[in-house]
Design an enzyme around this catalytic site. Structure first.
Site, PDB file in Angstrom:
ATOM      1  N   HIS A 196       6.408   4.672  -2.214  1.00  0.00           N
ATOM      2  CA  HIS A 196       5.279   5.223  -1.452  1.00  0.00           C
ATOM      3  C   HIS A 196       4.869   6.594  -1.965  1.00  0.00           C
ATOM      4  O   HIS A 196       3.724   6.993  -1.820  1.00  0.00           O
ATOM      5  CB  HIS A 196       5.583   5.216   0.046  1.00  0.00           C
ATOM      6  N   ARG A 303      -2.726   2.696   6.135  1.00  0.00           N
ATOM      7  CA  ARG A 303      -1.281   2.768   6.438  1.00  0.00           C
ATOM      8  C   ARG A 303      -1.077   3.789   7.556  1.00  0.00           C
ATOM      9  O   ARG A 303      -0.973   4.985   7.294  1.00  0.00           O
ATOM     10  CB  ARG A 303      -0.500   3.215   5.200  1.00  0.00           C
ATOM     11  N   ARG A 339      -3.332  -1.174   9.586  1.00  0.00           N
ATOM     12  CA  ARG A 339      -2.053  -1.863   9.528  1.00  0.00           C
ATOM     13  C   ARG A 339      -1.167  -1.203  10.589  1.00  0.00           C
ATOM     14  O   ARG A 339      -1.029   0.028  10.592  1.00  0.00           O
ATOM     15  CB  ARG A 339      -1.467  -1.672   8.117  1.00  0.00           C
ATOM     16  N   GLU A 438       4.166 -10.576   2.812  1.00  0.00           N
ATOM     17  CA  GLU A 438       4.924  -9.769   1.856  1.00  0.00           C
ATOM     18  C   GLU A 438       6.402 -10.148   1.839  1.00  0.00           C
ATOM     19  O   GLU A 438       7.216  -9.489   1.216  1.00  0.00           O
ATOM     20  CB  GLU A 438       4.726  -8.265   2.116  1.00  0.00           C
ATOM     21  N   ASN A 461       3.538  -5.349  -3.192  1.00  0.00           N
ATOM     22  CA  ASN A 461       4.615  -4.392  -3.489  1.00  0.00           C
ATOM     23  C   ASN A 461       5.927  -4.918  -2.911  1.00  0.00           C
ATOM     24  O   ASN A 461       6.979  -4.880  -3.559  1.00  0.00           O
ATOM     25  CB  ASN A 461       4.327  -3.027  -2.861  1.00  0.00           C
ATOM     26  N   ASP A 462       5.832  -5.400  -1.678  1.00  0.00           N
ATOM     27  CA  ASP A 462       7.040  -5.940  -1.050  1.00  0.00           C
ATOM     28  C   ASP A 462       7.279  -7.388  -1.459  1.00  0.00           C
ATOM     29  O   ASP A 462       8.425  -7.797  -1.658  1.00  0.00           O
ATOM     30  CB  ASP A 462       6.937  -5.835   0.472  1.00  0.00           C
ATOM     31  N   ARG A 472      12.190  -1.803  -4.837  1.00  0.00           N
ATOM     32  CA  ARG A 472      10.986  -1.218  -5.433  1.00  0.00           C
ATOM     33  C   ARG A 472      11.097   0.267  -5.718  1.00  0.00           C
ATOM     34  O   ARG A 472      10.250   0.833  -6.408  1.00  0.00           O
ATOM     35  CB  ARG A 472       9.769  -1.508  -4.537  1.00  0.00           C
ATOM     36  N   CYS A 509      -3.522  -6.353  -1.056  1.00  0.00           N
ATOM     37  CA  CYS A 509      -3.620  -4.905  -0.844  1.00  0.00           C
ATOM     38  C   CYS A 509      -2.445  -4.161  -1.482  1.00  0.00           C
ATOM     39  O   CYS A 509      -2.345  -2.950  -1.370  1.00  0.00           O
ATOM     40  CB  CYS A 509      -3.717  -4.570   0.639  1.00  0.00           C
TER      41      CYS A 509
HETATM   42  C1  PEP Z   1       2.747  -3.908   0.042  1.00  0.00           C
HETATM   43  O1  PEP Z   1       3.925  -4.097   0.340  1.00  0.00           O
HETATM   44  O2  PEP Z   1       2.197  -4.402  -0.968  1.00  0.00           O
HETATM   45  C2  PEP Z   1       1.905  -3.034   0.881  1.00  0.00           C
HETATM   46  C3  PEP Z   1       0.615  -2.936   0.677  1.00  0.00           C
HETATM   47  O3  PEP Z   1       2.523  -2.291   1.851  1.00  0.00           O
HETATM   48  P1  PEP Z   1       3.442  -1.005   1.535  1.00  0.00           P
HETATM   49  O4  PEP Z   1       3.269  -0.642   0.096  1.00  0.00           O
HETATM   50  O5  PEP Z   1       3.000   0.079   2.449  1.00  0.00           O
HETATM   51  O6  PEP Z   1       4.812  -1.500   1.852  1.00  0.00           O
HETATM   52 MG    MG Z   2       4.611  -3.570   2.314  1.00  0.00          MG
END
Ligand code: PEP
Ligand code: MG
Length: 601
Positions: A196, A303, A339, A438, A461-462, A472, A509
């Protein structure tokens, strides 16, 4: 000082584009590096060192007494452990010796001796020693402040001039709180593309590089530096030749950016007329200026946790409703998708957990936290419902692992509607409700989830982290984090098919949405929406406008048959490089983040 030292180049991973020229401010683990300068009077410097130690000791004794008077127990004894650090021969003998040998100022010699000591301790696998390093860092910070004898109050840690921040690590909350006018860019030894911290840097347009080795130890405060957020380099004490080269590069990038800005009002549609909704990801209200300028069609991911977790106490329904309404109004007539709170993982709640979780990313996170803390969750849901009267509003739930969680969340949402009706508060019953996909289990049952909601938004991402089992934020396994893994591509296809069965839209996203190499594939797989950091919107829009949907669909078909990541990367790289080579170059670095770690050769 900088002129005397030689140019040095530190290589890392680019996570946010841009070039910065600035003096460096170094933040070691827990404490900042002092300036260094030669000295003539060894005795005087040694005295300054001893004075700083005595001052520190007096303060620690005071703190210990204060703690004991407050708690009436032995908690003040932790300061005794701190005092022992000051009595260690490594400090008492090592620092004066370093002053004598190096002929450098006392605070710098103290810093260098302690860094060495801490590095050795960090290498010892025993957790006892690792834990003790935090105590030592704390004392070091205090001693360093106590070299400043002119002020009653110790000098602040952050310099009051524009600088480039080099740190061992930065948490998302520190990054969020950065003064954008003072911190022109940052580089860290730890970190990864989808942490993040990196995502925030991209969203806020702060050039950044992570994974630099030894920079913290070798750099000196105020060293003139260049940060190259395209190639992932930090260059200290650059030669005039290097400075000239980077000034030219920066000019070229600015020209390209100006060209892309002209696309602001154009549609994100392929050459054969297939439209994509291109929206922006944000974390703060002030990013809406960037969103406006970017030409994004609304906000695809807000977020909310950065706003909710900013202070010890979560803002109440009124405060949340006020913020969400302002955002909805500003984004109108386009949509903003809030979200709901995604606490946990690398975003720690203000209210600390009673004990740290062994695997925070597999722990009390996202919707799990919200379903357990229904008081907080419902406050947020009511605030979002209320904002629905100010503009087009959507909401989505993070970290859904199955249809049961969606049903439970929706049932709480309808309870919130009843409560608002009872209170006579205006709200919008028709806001769209989505689920983030995710978690692999959710991807596999996407059709069932799709039956319950208005849209699916893929958090790659997740989804990547959980599917290929790669943390990650752990740089050690970063090269295994593969967005283009056949397993991921097939899961995305399953999700889109599930959504299509119920005639709802699918978005992406996660950072993969801004990966120009994989863009032809995502479009070919049939995603309807892409949501990326605002600074990336023009690049992605231009790329979409150069692609042909028919060709993207054929590419997707080939990729779905591939059994190795390598094949998919090759196919996609070829498509991207033939369609928009200059965009790929502009995107290099943090722009199309996962292209780097995610596509090993
Ligand atoms: C993701 O996991 O791709 C996402 C958009 O949420 P975050 O990066 O905040 O976990
Ligand atoms: Mg996520």
């Amino acid at each position: 000082m900088g002129g005397i030292r030689k140019e040095a180049i530190y290589a890392g991973t680019p996570v946010s584009r841009g070039i910065v020229f600035a003096p460096v401010h170094v933040m070691a683990r827990g404490f900042s590096a002092p300036e260094v300068h030669p000295i003539a009077n060894v005795t005087r410097e040694t005295e300054r060192f001893r004075d700083a130690l005595s001052r520190t000791k007096r303060q620690l004794e005071g703190l210990q007494e204060h703690m004991e008077s407050l708690s009436g127990n032995e908690e003040g004894r932790i300061f005794e452990a701190h005092m022992l650090v000051l009595e260690d021969p490594v400090v008492l003998k090592g620092v004066p010796k370093a002053i004598e040998d190096r002929r450098q100022n006392a605070e710098y010699c103290f810093y260098a001796v302690m860094q060495n000591q801490l590095e050795s301790m960090r290498r010892i696998p025993d957790p006892f020693f690792r834990d003790r390093t935090t105590d030592i860092e704390d004392v070091c910070q205090r001693v360093l402040r106590n070299f400043d004898t002119e002020h009653e109050e110790p000098a602040p840690d952050e310099p009051d001039h524009q600088h480039l921040l080099v740190a061992y690590d930065l948490s998302p909350s520190t990054t969020a709180a950065m003064d954008r006018h003072q911190v022109l860019g940052f580089a860290t030894e730890r970190g990864s593309i989808t942490s993040h911290t990196a995502i925030l840097a991209r969203s806020l347009g702060i050039p950044a590089v992570v994974g630099l080795r030894n920079a913290v130890f070798n750099l000196h405060a105020l060293d003139p530096c260049i940060l190259d957020g395209y190639e992932g380099k930090l260059i200290s004490n650059p030669t005039p030749e290097t400075v000239r080269k980077y000034r030219e590069l920066e000019e070229q990038h600015q020209l390209r950016r100006a060209e892309l800005d002209k696309l602001r009002d154009l549609e994100a549609a392929t050459t054969d007329g297939h439209s994509i909704t291109l929206s922006a990801n944000i974390e703060f209200e002030h990013e809406l200026d960037l969103v406006d300028r970017s030409g994004a069609e609304g906000v695809g991911l807000f977020r909310t946790e950065f706003f909710l977790l900013e202070n010890e106490e979560c803002p109440d329904e009124e405060k949340q409703a006020a913020l969400y309404s302002r955002v909805a109004k500003r984004v109108s007539p386009s949509e903003v998708i809030f979200r709901t709170l995604d606490a946990g993982g690398d975003k720690v709640p203000g209210e600390p957990l009673s004990e740290p979780e062994p695997n925070p990313f597999l722990g009390w996170r996202g919707i799990r936290f919200s379903l357990d803390r229904q008081d907080l969750f419902k406050e947020q849901l009511r605030a979002i419902l209320r904002a629905g009267t100010s503009g087009r509003v959507g909401l989505m739930f993070p970290l859904i692992s199955g249809v049961g969680e969606v049903r439970q969340a929706k049932s709480l949402l309808s309870e919130c509607m009843d409560e608002l009706t009872e209170r006579g508060v205006e709200f919008n019953r028709e806001i769209s409700v989505g689920a983030m996909i995710e978690v692999p289990s959710a991807a596999m049952v996407a059709a069932d989830i799709a039956a319950e909601v208005d849209f699916l938004s893929i958090g790659t991402n997740d989804l990547v982290q959980y599917t290929v089992a790669v943390d990650r934020v752990n740089p050690r396994v970063a090269k295994l984090y593969r967005s283009a893994h056949p397993g991921i591509i097939r899961l995305i296809k399953t999700i889109i098919e599930g959504a299509n069965q119920h005639r709802i839209w699918t978005g992406v996203c996660g950072e993969m949405a801004g990966d120009l190499t994989l863009l032809p594939l995502l479009i070919g797989l049939g995603v309807d929406e892409l949501s990326v950091g605002a600074p990336l919107v023009p690049l992605v829009k231009q790329a979409v406008r150069l692609l042909d949907f028919e060709e993207c669909s054929a590419l997707a078909k080939q990729c779905l048959e591939a059994s190795e990541t390598r094949q998919i990367v090759q196919l996609c790289s070829k498509a991207a490089a033939t369609t928009y080579p200059e965009l790929l170059q502009e995107a290099s670095g943090g722009a199309s983040a996962p292209s780097f770690a995610a596509h090993p050769a």
